[in-house]
Design a protein around this motif. Structure first.
Motif, PDB file in Angstrom:
ATOM      1  N   GLU A 328     -18.376  11.960  44.998  1.00 42.16           N
ATOM      2  CA  GLU A 328     -19.360  12.976  44.625  1.00 42.16           C
ATOM      3  C   GLU A 328     -20.650  12.315  44.158  1.00 42.16           C
ATOM      4  O   GLU A 328     -21.758  12.787  44.443  1.00 42.16           O
ATOM      5  N   THR A 329     -20.510  11.228  43.408  1.00 43.40           N
ATOM      6  CA  THR A 329     -21.693  10.485  42.945  1.00 43.40           C
ATOM      7  C   THR A 329     -22.479   9.935  44.129  1.00 43.40           C
ATOM      8  O   THR A 329     -23.706   9.990  44.155  1.00 43.40           O
ATOM      9  N   LYS A 330     -21.763   9.413  45.117  1.00 43.09           N
ATOM     10  CA  LYS A 330     -22.429   8.881  46.310  1.00 43.09           C
ATOM     11  C   LYS A 330     -23.226   9.958  47.032  1.00 43.09           C
ATOM     12  O   LYS A 330     -24.341   9.719  47.499  1.00 43.09           O
ATOM     13  N   LYS A 331     -22.645  11.163  47.130  1.00 42.02           N
ATOM     14  CA  LYS A 331     -23.332  12.264  47.812  1.00 42.02           C
ATOM     15  C   LYS A 331     -24.647  12.597  47.119  1.00 42.02           C
ATOM     16  O   LYS A 331     -25.635  12.958  47.769  1.00 42.02           O
ATOM     17  N   PHE A 332     -24.655  12.478  45.786  1.00 39.22           N
ATOM     18  CA  PHE A 332     -25.874  12.784  45.017  1.00 39.22           C
ATOM     19  C   PHE A 332     -26.883  11.635  45.102  1.00 39.22           C
ATOM     20  O   PHE A 332     -28.081  11.852  45.300  1.00 39.22           O
ATOM     21  N   VAL A 333     -26.377  10.404  44.978  1.00 36.54           N
ATOM     22  CA  VAL A 333     -27.264   9.244  44.871  1.00 36.54           C
ATOM     23  C   VAL A 333     -27.799   8.779  46.219  1.00 36.54           C
ATOM     24  O   VAL A 333     -28.958   8.350  46.324  1.00 36.54           O
ATOM     25  N   LEU A 334     -26.988   8.856  47.274  1.00 32.75           N
ATOM     26  CA  LEU A 334     -27.368   8.265  48.550  1.00 32.75           C
ATOM     27  C   LEU A 334     -28.686   8.789  49.110  1.00 32.75           C
ATOM     28  O   LEU A 334     -29.546   7.980  49.519  1.00 32.75           O
ATOM     29  N   PRO A 335     -28.941  10.115  49.172  1.00 29.95           N
ATOM     30  CA  PRO A 335     -30.238  10.582  49.684  1.00 29.95           C
ATOM     31  C   PRO A 335     -31.422  10.074  48.862  1.00 29.95           C
ATOM     32  O   PRO A 335     -32.500   9.822  49.408  1.00 29.95           O
ATOM     33  N   ASN A 370     -25.548   3.305  53.443  1.00 35.44           N
ATOM     34  CA  ASN A 370     -24.365   3.734  52.711  1.00 35.44           C
ATOM     35  C   ASN A 370     -24.293   2.949  51.415  1.00 35.44           C
ATOM     36  O   ASN A 370     -25.114   2.053  51.178  1.00 35.44           O
ATOM     37  N   LEU A 371     -23.328   3.260  50.567  1.00 36.74           N
ATOM     38  CA  LEU A 371     -23.164   2.561  49.296  1.00 36.74           C
ATOM     39  C   LEU A 371     -21.836   1.825  49.280  1.00 36.74           C
ATOM     40  O   LEU A 371     -20.859   2.260  49.899  1.00 36.74           O
ATOM     41  N   PRO A 372     -21.776   0.713  48.549  1.00 32.69           N
ATOM     42  CA  PRO A 372     -20.503  -0.003  48.433  1.00 32.69           C
ATOM     43  C   PRO A 372     -19.485   0.822  47.650  1.00 32.69           C
ATOM     44  O   PRO A 372     -19.839   1.775  46.953  1.00 32.69           O
ATOM     45  N   ASN A 373     -18.216   0.450  47.748  1.00 30.83           N
ATOM     46  CA  ASN A 373     -17.157   1.205  47.088  1.00 30.83           C
ATOM     47  C   ASN A 373     -17.299   1.211  45.573  1.00 30.83           C
ATOM     48  O   ASN A 373     -16.969   2.198  44.910  1.00 30.83           O
ATOM     49  N   VAL A 374     -17.793   0.104  45.018  1.00 31.52           N
ATOM     50  CA  VAL A 374     -18.030   0.035  43.565  1.00 31.52           C
ATOM     51  C   VAL A 374     -19.505  -0.319  43.359  1.00 31.52           C
ATOM     52  O   VAL A 374     -19.862  -1.481  43.165  1.00 31.52           O
ATOM     53  N   PRO A 375     -20.395   0.701  43.403  1.00 29.22           N
ATOM     54  CA  PRO A 375     -21.847   0.438  43.401  1.00 29.22           C
ATOM     55  C   PRO A 375     -22.344  -0.344  42.201  1.00 29.22           C
ATOM     56  O   PRO A 375     -23.249  -1.172  42.328  1.00 29.22           O
ATOM     57  N   ASN A 376     -21.761  -0.117  41.027  1.00 25.51           N
ATOM     58  CA  ASN A 376     -22.299  -0.745  39.824  1.00 25.51           C
ATOM     59  C   ASN A 376     -21.822  -2.180  39.628  1.00 25.51           C
ATOM     60  O   ASN A 376     -22.219  -2.843  38.667  1.00 25.51           O
TER      61      ASN A 376
END
Length: 449
Positions: A328-335, A370-376
């Protein structure tokens, strides 16, 4: 003769029936405006009394701010009751219905109006002339719906504390369905208490929004420009010389611009100070100009929601975001990241002592699909997406200042590769990063990740 008679009848009908029709519109607009503001957390408006006649409308509106917006949980009940008392006031509104207007001067328009604040409870804390309101607005709305107004505040002091003085406020503005502009000024504000004194002089405020006045309250995603200037700000404490400061001609300007597609916005935030002294430290002609570019609308909407929350609600919202499912975080952050946001310090410059410095830092995120599995935790991945271009320059006189400040002098910094000398004999520090490859003064600079 017959045509003249018909024209006279029509004019008479407009002059007689027009005020009643306009009056109904005034009442509806007042109710709509209050309803819109009440939807914004923090505002509490209520019509206490409304009297509408054929040619005029009079209303008493209680306006306040929710004290919880300013409460981080540390207030006790007594403090909160005082806050509630200070954050409420009655606005007395008088409107004359057009098209023929005499209120605030003779003319034509939909209506003319005055708004005054003079609550007895305010006089418990503030002392100002008996024949003046603490705040007043006078204005007129044209036949085409554009409103112009002026507002004023008189000088006032605090009851039982004569060492505070506010020297009044005057402003003027214009508002329509797609434009809001305002400018105002304050001569001075002075506060003294035993060893301490604070003096602020010649404050001017200007802003221009490409939207309606009600939309200004919540909409950050709009073309706008604003500027605040302080002629001087001075704080003195005779018992603590190291805390004294003095600013001369301190200005802040903000510019926002939405792109053609209406999905991204750029902000520019500029600071300038003609002269600044903090204790024994002196700087002249100080400039810091920032840019935030390619900010996506969902991010601005999220920041708007945070801005309308009280401190406790903000903490909870940030916790909720952290505990949210990673997908869910990825969906918000990616755009937001795919828009290639930029944070740029486009200019920093000033004069310290006899030396000058200047520089810039430009930072951009690129090529994010795209984002990595553990972005932070994937620092190496982020470094591959960051582009940095930065440069700091200071002249020979400034180099001598650095010799005084740091144990490692400017020349020694050159020997270690931290600075290089340019063709003018000044000192440069140039750092760049792209595709995970960094350079310092055009020489490879190894990264720890």
């Amino acid at each position: 003769m017959k045509k003249l008679l018909i024209s006279a009848i029509l004019i008479t009908a407009i002059l007689l029936a027009g005020p009643k029709i306009i009056g109904n519109s005034v009442n509806q607009n007042l109710n709509d405006f209050i309803s819109n503001l009440n939807e914004i957390p923090g505002y509490q408006l209520k019509i206490k009394n409304l009297e509408s006649g054929w040619f005029s409308t009079n209303a008493e509106v209680n306006v306040g701010f929710d004290p919880t917006m300013f409460n981080d949980g540390s207030m006790d009940l007594a403090d909160e009751l005082i806050m509630k008392k200070l954050h409420y006031a009655n606005f007395n509104i008088s409107a004359q219905h057009g098209p023929l207007l005499t209120l605030n001067g003779f003319g034509l328009g939909l209506f003319a109006f005055t708004i005054e604040v003079d609550d007895f409870s305010l006089r418990e804390y503030l002392e100002y002339p008996e024949n003046q309101s603490l705040y007043s607005v006078k204005g007129r709305t044209s036949l085409f719906g554009a409103t112009s107004f002026i507002d004023t505040m008189p000088s006032f002091t605090l009851v039982d504390f004569a060492n505070f003085r506010f020297d009044g406020w005057s402003g003027k503005g214009k508002a329509s369905s797609n434009k809001t502009a305002y400018q105002g000024e304050m001569p001075s504000l002075i506060f003294t208490d035993q060893n301490e004194s604070l003096e602020v002089t010649s404050v001017t405020f200007n802003f221009d929004y490409d939207t309606s006045i009600s939309d200004v309250m919540t909409n950050m995603f709009v073309d706008s420009k604003g500027e605040v200037n302080f002629g001087s700000v001075r704080y003195l404490d005779s018992s603590k010389d190291d805390e004294n400061f003095n600013f001369k001609n301190f200005g802040v300007s903000v510019l926002s611009q939405v792109n053609k597609n209406g999905d991204l916005i750029d902000y520019a935030l500029n600071y300038s100070i003609e002269a600044m002294s903090v204790a024994t430290f002196n700087v002249n002609d100080l400039v810091f100009n920032f840019e935030l570019k390619n900010l996506e609308k969902n991010l601005i909407d999220f920041l708007e929601e945070l801005a309308l929350k009280n401190p406790l609600e903000i903490d909870q919202a940030m916790l909720d975001l952290q505990e949210q499912d990673i997908e869910e975080t990825k969906k918000f952050v990616l755009p937001i990241l795919q828009a290639s946001p930029e944070f740029n310090l486009t200019q920093m410059s000033g004069n310290i002592g006899s030396g000058n410095f200047s520089g810039y830092v430009k930072t951009k995120l690129t090529d994010i699909e795209n984002l990595p599995n553990v972005p932070n935790e994937d620092i190496a991945w982020w470094l591959s997406k960051v582009v940095i271009d930065s440069k700091l320059t200071f002249d020979k006189s400034m180099a001598r200042e650095i010799d005084y400040i740091f144990e490692l002098g400017a020349e020694a910094m050159i020997e270690q590769g931290m600075f290089i000398k340019n063709s003018d004999g000044d000192f440069d520090l140039i750092f760049r990063l792209q595709d995970s490859l960094a350079t310092l003064n055009d020489a490879p600079f190894p990264l720890p990740f």
